[in-house]
Motif scaffolding. Structure first.
Motif, PDB file in Angstrom:
ATOM      1  N   GLN A   1       0.847  -1.191   0.000  1.00 53.36           N
ATOM      2  CA  GLN A   1       0.000   0.000   0.000  1.00 53.36           C
ATOM      3  C   GLN A   1       0.882   1.240   0.000  1.00 53.36           C
ATOM      4  N   ASN A   2       0.606   2.176  -0.896  1.00 58.23           N
ATOM      5  CA  ASN A   2       1.391   3.401  -1.006  1.00 58.23           C
ATOM      6  C   ASN A   2       0.484   4.592  -0.723  1.00 58.23           C
ATOM      7  N   ASN A   3       0.705   5.242   0.417  1.00 52.47           N
ATOM      8  CA  ASN A   3      -0.095   6.401   0.818  1.00 52.47           C
ATOM      9  C   ASN A   3       0.726   7.692   0.832  1.00 52.47           C
ATOM     10  N   LEU A   4       1.847   7.733   0.113  1.00 45.32           N
ATOM     11  CA  LEU A   4       2.661   8.942   0.049  1.00 45.32           C
ATOM     12  C   LEU A   4       1.912  10.056  -0.670  1.00 45.32           C
ATOM     13  N   HIS A   5       2.053  11.292  -0.191  1.00 47.13           N
ATOM     14  CA  HIS A   5       1.350  12.416  -0.814  1.00 47.13           C
ATOM     15  C   HIS A   5       2.281  13.618  -0.899  1.00 47.13           C
ATOM     16  N   ALA A   6       1.810  14.700  -1.502  1.00 46.51           N
ATOM     17  CA  ALA A   6       2.636  15.886  -1.721  1.00 46.51           C
ATOM     18  C   ALA A   6       3.015  16.549  -0.403  1.00 46.51           C
ATOM     19  N   GLN A   7       4.231  17.123  -0.364  1.00 48.71           N
ATOM     20  CA  GLN A   7       4.686  17.849   0.816  1.00 48.71           C
ATOM     21  C   GLN A   7       3.801  19.066   1.082  1.00 48.71           C
ATOM     22  N   SER A   8       3.546  19.316   2.352  1.00 44.26           N
ATOM     23  CA  SER A   8       2.752  20.470   2.752  1.00 44.26           C
ATOM     24  C   SER A   8       3.386  21.763   2.268  1.00 44.26           C
ATOM     25  N   ALA A   9       2.600  22.630   1.647  1.00 43.15           N
ATOM     26  CA  ALA A   9       3.104  23.927   1.189  1.00 43.15           C
ATOM     27  C   ALA A   9       3.545  24.787   2.358  1.00 43.15           C
ATOM     28  N   HIS A  10       2.932  24.607   3.530  1.00 39.60           N
ATOM     29  CA  HIS A  10       3.290  25.396   4.699  1.00 39.60           C
ATOM     30  C   HIS A  10       4.654  24.995   5.261  1.00 39.60           C
ATOM     31  N   ILE A  11       5.008  23.732   5.115  1.00 37.57           N
ATOM     32  CA  ILE A  11       6.365  23.303   5.480  1.00 37.57           C
ATOM     33  C   ILE A  11       7.351  23.826   4.453  1.00 37.57           C
ATOM     34  N   ALA A  12       7.004  23.697   3.180  1.00 38.08           N
ATOM     35  CA  ALA A  12       7.906  24.107   2.101  1.00 38.08           C
ATOM     36  C   ALA A  12       8.273  25.588   2.202  1.00 38.08           C
ATOM     37  N   GLN A  13       7.316  26.452   2.570  1.00 41.66           N
ATOM     38  CA  GLN A  13       7.596  27.883   2.597  1.00 41.66           C
ATOM     39  C   GLN A  13       8.625  28.252   3.671  1.00 41.66           C
ATOM     40  N   GLY A  14       8.705  27.455   4.714  1.00 43.17           N
ATOM     41  CA  GLY A  14       9.674  27.735   5.762  1.00 43.17           C
ATOM     42  C   GLY A  14      11.043  27.138   5.487  1.00 43.17           C
ATOM     43  N   VAL A  15      11.068  26.066   4.716  1.00 37.97           N
ATOM     44  CA  VAL A  15      12.312  25.335   4.496  1.00 37.97           C
ATOM     45  C   VAL A  15      13.044  25.814   3.251  1.00 37.97           C
ATOM     46  N   ASP A  16      12.326  26.123   2.197  1.00 35.05           N
ATOM     47  CA  ASP A  16      12.958  26.425   0.912  1.00 35.05           C
ATOM     48  C   ASP A  16      13.735  27.731   0.934  1.00 35.05           C
ATOM     49  N   GLU A  17      14.807  27.748   0.172  1.00 38.37           N
ATOM     50  CA  GLU A  17      15.585  28.959  -0.046  1.00 38.37           C
ATOM     51  C   GLU A  17      14.823  29.855  -1.013  1.00 38.37           C
ATOM     52  N   SER A  18      14.756  31.173  -0.728  1.00 36.89           N
ATOM     53  CA  SER A  18      14.053  32.091  -1.628  1.00 36.89           C
ATOM     54  C   SER A  18      14.527  33.514  -1.380  1.00 36.89           C
ATOM     55  N   GLY A  19      14.775  34.262  -2.460  1.00 30.70           N
ATOM     56  CA  GLY A  19      15.220  35.645  -2.325  1.00 30.70           C
ATOM     57  C   GLY A  19      16.466  35.743  -1.467  1.00 30.70           C
ATOM     58  N   ASN A  20      16.382  36.575  -0.412  1.00 24.93           N
ATOM     59  CA  ASN A  20      17.499  36.722   0.513  1.00 24.93           C
ATOM     60  C   ASN A  20      17.433  35.744   1.682  1.00 24.93           C
ATOM     61  N   LYS A  21      16.435  34.857   1.653  1.00 25.93           N
ATOM     62  CA  LYS A  21      16.232  33.912   2.742  1.00 25.93           C
ATOM     63  C   LYS A  21      17.016  32.625   2.491  1.00 25.93           C
ATOM     64  N   ASP A  22      17.843  32.248   3.445  1.00 30.50           N
ATOM     65  CA  ASP A  22      18.581  30.989   3.349  1.00 30.50           C
ATOM     66  C   ASP A  22      17.635  29.832   3.635  1.00 30.50           C
ATOM     67  N   GLU A  23      18.013  28.671   3.176  1.00 34.34           N
ATOM     68  CA  GLU A  23      17.232  27.469   3.440  1.00 34.34           C
ATOM     69  C   GLU A  23      17.125  27.242   4.937  1.00 34.34           C
ATOM     70  N   GLY A  24      15.917  27.029   5.414  1.00 32.67           N
ATOM     71  CA  GLY A  24      15.706  26.830   6.842  1.00 32.67           C
ATOM     72  C   GLY A  24      15.698  25.365   7.223  1.00 32.67           C
ATOM     73  N   ALA A  25      15.808  25.124   8.532  1.00 27.27           N
ATOM     74  CA  ALA A  25      15.743  23.752   9.026  1.00 27.27           C
ATOM     75  C   ALA A  25      14.361  23.171   8.771  1.00 27.27           C
ATOM     76  N   GLY A  26      14.320  21.882   8.493  1.00 27.39           N
ATOM     77  CA  GLY A  26      13.060  21.214   8.188  1.00 27.39           C
ATOM     78  C   GLY A  26      12.183  20.975   9.395  1.00 27.39           C
ATOM     79  N   ASP A  27      12.733  21.166  10.599  1.00 27.01           N
ATOM     80  CA  ASP A  27      11.942  21.006  11.813  1.00 27.01           C
ATOM     81  C   ASP A  27      12.747  21.565  12.982  1.00 27.01           C
ATOM     82  N   GLN A  28      12.089  21.765  14.104  1.00 22.11           N
ATOM     83  CA  GLN A  28      12.810  22.120  15.312  1.00 22.11           C
ATOM     84  C   GLN A  28      13.371  20.851  15.923  1.00 22.11           C
ATOM     85  N   GLY A  29      14.292  21.004  16.875  1.00 24.71           N
ATOM     86  CA  GLY A  29      14.777  19.826  17.574  1.00 24.71           C
ATOM     87  C   GLY A  29      16.207  19.956  18.031  1.00 24.71           C
TER      88      GLY A  29
END
Length: 402
Positions: free
Chosen positions: A106-134
């Motif tokens: 059974q394969n239940n994989l789905h698309a990554q949350s856009a809300h996670i992506a906006q915090g993690v992805d590099e964009s403009g002057n923003k460096d790539e962020g950590a994928g989670d706290q910890g």
């Protein structure tokens, strides 16, 4: 710090249900990174009687695998199922209760949350962020050549030897599921002998009699003798082989397996702290994985440089933030320079942002399936594999603290 004590670590084989799940999850990570080094993967696997179940979130620019809406294509689904079945086949499961070819998938994989992506992805002057706290820990000790705790080192080596014998046909009576446990006595902070050894291993029906159990015990004792240093074997009554009795039904048919349940086996066998995050199934933007790897890398280089005999390093992160929130070093009273100096110097040798870690260690590559059994640390670096086990910072580190 105590100089004399007794300590224990355990390991589990590639055929342990949780390790089957870890290996499938990391095979999926490798599949996606092979065609898109910036793929995002958080793949959880569960295995049980004749079932393999995947869930989690993924993202890839490879349109053969995932379409523009983030939905797996039929080719993507087929290839993920194939790597999962191939992983189970490589481990060696061809049992009625769990078979690589006939298990339900059974394969239940789905698309990554856009809300996670906006915090993690590099964009403009923003460096790539950590994928989670910890919080993440790295550790090294001079008690073995690989700078790994000896109790865990030998627990891994015992099961690796048994798996090699099973795959080669030298021990055809062995089945994939097994666990080991090694208890060592330490004197003057160094391991000197084993006080107890345990192996529980799944076996074929041919050993389900008194003669078969005797044969199994003698085989395992021979493995102990080969793996451990001369003179380390305990007395016979402290050697336990399948102490509960027969062990025919095992693997996912005997107990469900889930990704990420063997994090102490994956790291330091309980000899050092663990931040709590699992590694397998995660792409390297997840600091649970990449920051734990770089913390081990730094701790190992500190010990290899002769600046301490033991070293623990903690890093902490917040989701979406690039730089670590803290860097902590503890040399457990064995250091030749202050921990504060190391805390100052180490971040100058490796940029400890998610992107900096990935670039320094070359983590955006399909290198993870081999990490998912017998420990992520204490392994031999070879090419792109286990780069965090290299000691290539030693000279720079010595110069920086001189």
């Amino acid at each position: 710090m105590r100089a004399s004590y007794i300590f224990t670590s355990e390991s589990v084989s590639e055929g342990h249900p949780d390790k089957v799940a870890d290996q499938i999850s990391d095979a999926v990570v490798d599949l996606l990174l092979a065609t898109d080094p910036e793929a995002r993967v958080a793949c959880e696997t569960m295995v049980t009687t004749q079932k393999i179940i995947l869930s989690g979130e993924i993202r890839s620019a490879d349109r053969k695998l995932i379409d523009e809406h983030g939905v797996l294509t039929q080719e993507g689904r087929d290839r993920i199922e194939q790597v999962a079945r191939d992983t189970v086949k490589r481990i060696g499961y061809e049992q009625t209760g769990f078979h690589w070819k006939t298990a339900e998938f059974q394969n239940n994989l789905h698309a990554q949350s856009a809300h996670i992506a906006q915090g993690v992805d590099e964009s403009g002057n923003k460096d790539e962020g950590a994928g989670d706290q910890g919080i993440m820990f790295g550790y090294a000790s001079d008690e073995t050549p690989d700078l790994l705790p000896a109790t865990l080192y030998y627990s891994h080596r015992i099961l690796e030897r048994m798996a090699d014998d099973r795959h080669s046909g030298k021990a055809p009576f062995l089945e994939p599921d097994a666990k080991s446990q090694v208890t060592l006595e330490y004197a003057n902070e160094k391991p000197v002998r084993a006080t107890a050894l345990v192996v529980s291993t799944q076996h074929s029906a041919s050993l389900s009699n008194d003669e078969g159990q005797k044969k199994l015990r003698e085989y395992v004792k021979g493995v102990f003798a080969d793996v451990l240093p001369d003179g380390w074997l305990p007395e016979d009554k402290a050697i336990y082989v399948n102490p509960t009795g027969l062990f025919e039904i095992g693997g996912p048919d005997g107990d469900a397996g889930i990704t990420g349940r063997k994090i102490i086996v994956d790291t330091y066998g309980g000899a050092a702290p663990h931040g709590g995050g699992a590694f397998s199934g995660k792409d390297p933007t997840k600091v649970d994985r990449s920051a734990a790897y770089v913390a081990r890398y730094l701790a190992k280089n500190v010990v290899a440089a002769g600046l301490a005999r033991r070293c623990t390093i903690q890093l902490s992160y917040a989701i979406g933030i690039a730089e670590p929130l803290s860097v902590y070093v503890d040399t457990h009273g064995t250091g030749t320079i202050s921990e504060a100096k190391l805390e100052e110097v180490l971040p100058t040798l490796v940029r400890l942002t998610p992107k900096g870690i990935r670039q320094h260690l070359g983590l955006n590559a399909p290198i993870y399936a081999k990490t998912a059994a017998y420990g992520h640390f204490g392994r031999t670096p070879e090419g792109d594999l286990f780069t965090w086990e290299r000691t290539d910072l030693v000279d720079k580190l010595k110069a920086a603290v001189a």
